[in-house]
Design a protein around this motif. Structure first.
Motif, mmCIF file in Angstrom:
data_model
loop_
_atom_site.group_PDB
_atom_site.id
_atom_site.type_symbol
_atom_site.label_atom_id
_atom_site.label_comp_id
_atom_site.label_asym_id
_atom_site.label_seq_id
_atom_site.Cartn_x
_atom_site.Cartn_y
_atom_site.Cartn_z
ATOM 1 N N VAL A 56 0.838 -1.203 0.000
ATOM 2 C CA VAL A 56 0.000 0.000 0.000
ATOM 3 C C VAL A 56 0.872 1.251 0.000
ATOM 4 C CG1 VAL A 56 -1.659 1.368 1.320
ATOM 5 C CG2 VAL A 56 -1.944 -1.108 1.150
ATOM 6 N N GLU A 57 1.805 1.273 0.934
ATOM 7 C CA GLU A 57 2.658 2.455 1.078
ATOM 8 C C GLU A 57 3.601 2.625 -0.114
ATOM 9 O OE1 GLU A 57 3.353 3.879 4.984
ATOM 10 O OE2 GLU A 57 5.505 3.583 4.693
ATOM 11 N N ALA A 58 4.144 1.516 -0.611
ATOM 12 C CA ALA A 58 5.053 1.591 -1.751
ATOM 13 C C ALA A 58 4.341 2.173 -2.971
ATOM 14 C CB ALA A 58 5.620 0.216 -2.065
ATOM 15 N N ARG A 59 3.097 1.706 -3.217
ATOM 16 C CA ARG A 59 2.338 2.222 -4.359
ATOM 17 C C ARG A 59 1.962 3.691 -4.141
ATOM 18 N NH1 ARG A 59 -1.324 0.141 -8.131
ATOM 19 N NH2 ARG A 59 0.015 -1.714 -8.165
ATOM 20 N N ALA A 60 1.613 4.055 -2.911
ATOM 21 C CA ALA A 60 1.240 5.439 -2.613
ATOM 22 C C ALA A 60 2.432 6.375 -2.803
ATOM 23 C CB ALA A 60 0.701 5.538 -1.185
ATOM 24 N N ILE A 61 3.610 5.936 -2.366
ATOM 25 C CA ILE A 61 4.822 6.753 -2.550
ATOM 26 C C ILE A 61 5.128 6.916 -4.030
ATOM 27 C CG2 ILE A 61 7.326 6.813 -2.208
ATOM 28 C CD1 ILE A 61 6.829 5.384 0.487
ATOM 29 N N LEU A 76 -8.085 12.137 -5.337
ATOM 30 C CA LEU A 76 -8.589 11.125 -4.417
ATOM 31 C C LEU A 76 -8.652 9.799 -5.169
ATOM 32 C CD1 LEU A 76 -9.933 10.431 -1.644
ATOM 33 C CD2 LEU A 76 -12.132 10.969 -2.734
ATOM 34 N N LEU A 77 -7.989 8.766 -4.640
ATOM 35 C CA LEU A 77 -7.946 7.464 -5.308
ATOM 36 C C LEU A 77 -8.531 6.377 -4.416
ATOM 37 C CD1 LEU A 77 -4.425 7.296 -7.018
ATOM 38 C CD2 LEU A 77 -6.619 7.867 -8.059
ATOM 39 N N GLN A 78 -9.172 5.396 -5.056
ATOM 40 C CA GLN A 78 -9.679 4.225 -4.334
ATOM 41 C C GLN A 78 -8.971 2.982 -4.857
ATOM 42 O OE1 GLN A 78 -13.961 3.648 -3.376
ATOM 43 N NE2 GLN A 78 -13.817 1.796 -4.620
ATOM 44 N N TRP A 79 -8.455 2.181 -3.954
ATOM 45 C CA TRP A 79 -7.769 0.947 -4.336
ATOM 46 C C TRP A 79 -8.399 -0.249 -3.628
ATOM 47 C CZ3 TRP A 79 -2.233 3.209 -3.205
ATOM 48 C CH2 TRP A 79 -1.844 4.030 -4.287
ATOM 49 N N ASN A 80 -8.555 -1.330 -4.396
ATOM 50 C CA ASN A 80 -8.931 -2.623 -3.830
ATOM 51 C C ASN A 80 -7.629 -3.368 -3.562
ATOM 52 O OD1 ASN A 80 -9.454 -5.636 -4.025
ATOM 53 N ND2 ASN A 80 -11.569 -4.860 -4.000
ATOM 54 N N ASP A 84 -6.230 -4.444 -7.127
ATOM 55 C CA ASP A 84 -5.356 -3.350 -7.556
ATOM 56 C C ASP A 84 -3.915 -3.504 -7.079
ATOM 57 O OD1 ASP A 84 -7.394 -1.931 -8.900
ATOM 58 O OD2 ASP A 84 -8.079 -1.070 -7.011
ATOM 59 N N LEU A 85 -3.749 -4.144 -5.917
ATOM 60 C CA LEU A 85 -2.403 -4.223 -5.345
ATOM 61 C C LEU A 85 -1.886 -5.650 -5.220
ATOM 62 C CD1 LEU A 85 -2.732 -1.537 -2.515
ATOM 63 C CD2 LEU A 85 -1.843 -1.253 -4.824
ATOM 64 N N GLY A 86 -2.722 -6.644 -5.577
ATOM 65 C CA GLY A 86 -2.262 -8.022 -5.539
ATOM 66 C C GLY A 86 -2.052 -8.575 -4.143
ATOM 67 N N MET A 87 -2.767 -8.005 -3.160
ATOM 68 C CA MET A 87 -2.639 -8.477 -1.780
ATOM 69 C C MET A 87 -3.718 -9.523 -1.503
ATOM 70 S SD MET A 87 -1.895 -4.768 0.015
ATOM 71 C CE MET A 87 -1.710 -5.430 1.675
ATOM 72 N N THR A 88 -3.447 -10.436 -0.598
ATOM 73 C CA THR A 88 -4.400 -11.517 -0.313
ATOM 74 C C THR A 88 -5.609 -11.026 0.471
ATOM 75 O OG1 THR A 88 -3.120 -12.075 1.667
ATOM 76 C CG2 THR A 88 -2.635 -13.305 -0.344
ATOM 77 N N CYS A 89 -5.444 -9.973 1.272
ATOM 78 C CA CYS A 89 -6.583 -9.454 2.029
ATOM 79 C C CYS A 89 -7.536 -8.723 1.085
ATOM 80 C CB CYS A 89 -6.115 -8.534 3.145
ATOM 81 S SG CYS A 89 -4.894 -7.315 2.653
ATOM 82 N N GLY A 90 -8.803 -8.729 1.418
ATOM 83 C CA GLY A 90 -9.806 -8.189 0.495
ATOM 84 C C GLY A 90 -10.309 -6.821 0.868
ATOM 85 N N GLY A 91 -9.514 -6.020 1.505
ATOM 86 C CA GLY A 91 -9.950 -4.699 1.923
ATOM 87 C C GLY A 91 -9.990 -3.682 0.793
ATOM 88 N N ARG A 92 -10.541 -2.523 1.135
ATOM 89 C CA ARG A 92 -10.625 -1.415 0.180
ATOM 90 C C ARG A 92 -10.298 -0.136 0.929
ATOM 91 N NH1 ARG A 92 -14.201 2.407 -0.618
ATOM 92 N NH2 ARG A 92 -15.580 1.478 0.950
ATOM 93 N N LEU A 93 -9.616 0.774 0.260
ATOM 94 C CA LEU A 93 -9.290 2.042 0.922
ATOM 95 C C LEU A 93 -9.325 3.201 -0.051
ATOM 96 C CD1 LEU A 93 -6.174 2.755 -0.077
ATOM 97 C CD2 LEU A 93 -5.558 1.096 1.665
#
Length: 257
Positions: A56-61, A76-80, A84-93
């Motif tokens: 998350v932080e690497a992509r944001a930077i 303002l950006l929304q990522w799944n 969007d980031l290839g993470m196993t957790c299914g959150g959204r921010l």
């Protein structure tokens, strides 16, 4: 925001350094940081704070640095986290990328005496990057704590460190120290946007004669003396208004050009 985070943002703003403030404004599901978390990113990367670390932080930077290179105003950006980031957790921010507009108006004031104290408090209300220089620590200590100040004597090395785009105002304790400022500028061969010296027309004659005696051509350091617009009285507050008005006039003339 924490006090440290605010201090860093203020420091970046005062030094006119481009930066992005990335803030987590919304979260859903498994997200590695709380709403309100933020970090500050410059062209070289993260300088303070966090929005969760990892991908998350690497992509944001990466995105923040891209905005700076594109001179983008922010978004303002929304990522799944999964898609969007290839993470196993299914959150959204949602992240807000705020790119503060940096004022390009550096002002350097030599001297921290009565007129300078009044001028500084007036200039603090304007969108400028202000620096005050004086070797007298007792006068420096009277300045507002958020003003960038240098408690050191005038030197050629000091002049070299100043931004070429600066408007320079010399409000030192006397014509000898004002002459020292002007001669250091002459030796540096810097061409500041504006140089003004407090005093009378007769003082201007003395200063120009002093520069000539040191071997400098009077056109080598063009300066105005008296400084400020011809308004008001000799009250420090009114002199400060006249100087601030003149600096605004010069700034706006440069902008139109």
């Amino acid at each position: 925001m924490t006090e440290e985070g605010l201090s860093i943002r203020q420091s970046l703003h005062d030094s006119a350094k481009p930066h992005v403030v990335v803030t987590l404004v919304e979260r859903e599901g498994s997200v590695p940081c709380d709403v309100g978390s933020f970090m500050v990113v410059t062209e070289t990367g993260r300088v303070w704070g966090t929005v969760g670390g990892g991908r998350v932080e690497a992509r944001a930077i990466e995105h923040a640095r891209a905005l700076l290179s594109q001179q983008h105003p922010g978004e303002l950006l929304q990522w799944n986290l999964n898609t969007d980031l290839g993470m196993t957790c299914g959150g959204r921010l949602r992240l807000f990328f705020d790119v503060p507009k940096i004022a390009n108006w550096p002002i350097v004031v030599f001297g921290a005496g009565h007129v300078s104290q009044a001028l500084v408090r007036l200039l603090r209300t304007l969108p400028c990057q202000l620096t005050v220089i004086d070797s007298r620590s007792d006068w420096i200590e009277r300045l507002p704590p958020d003003v960038v100040s240098l408690n050191e004597a005038v030197s050629d090395e000091l002049i070299q460190r100043l931004d070429d785009r600066s408007q320079v105002v010399s409000l030192t304790k006397g014509h000898a120290s004002d002459l020292e400022v002007l001669s250091s500028i002459a030796r540096s061969r810097k061409e500041f946007v504006y140089v003004g010296v407090i005093g009378s027309k007769s003082k201007a004659v003395v200063l120009r004669r002093g520069l000539q005696e040191q071997g400098f051509d009077e056109n080598q350091v063009p300066f105005e003396c008296p400084v400020g617009l011809p308004i008001g009285s000799n009250h420090p507050g009114e002199i400060a208004v006249s100087i601030a008005a003149r600096l605004l006039e010069v700034r706006d003339r440069q902008t139109r050009r």
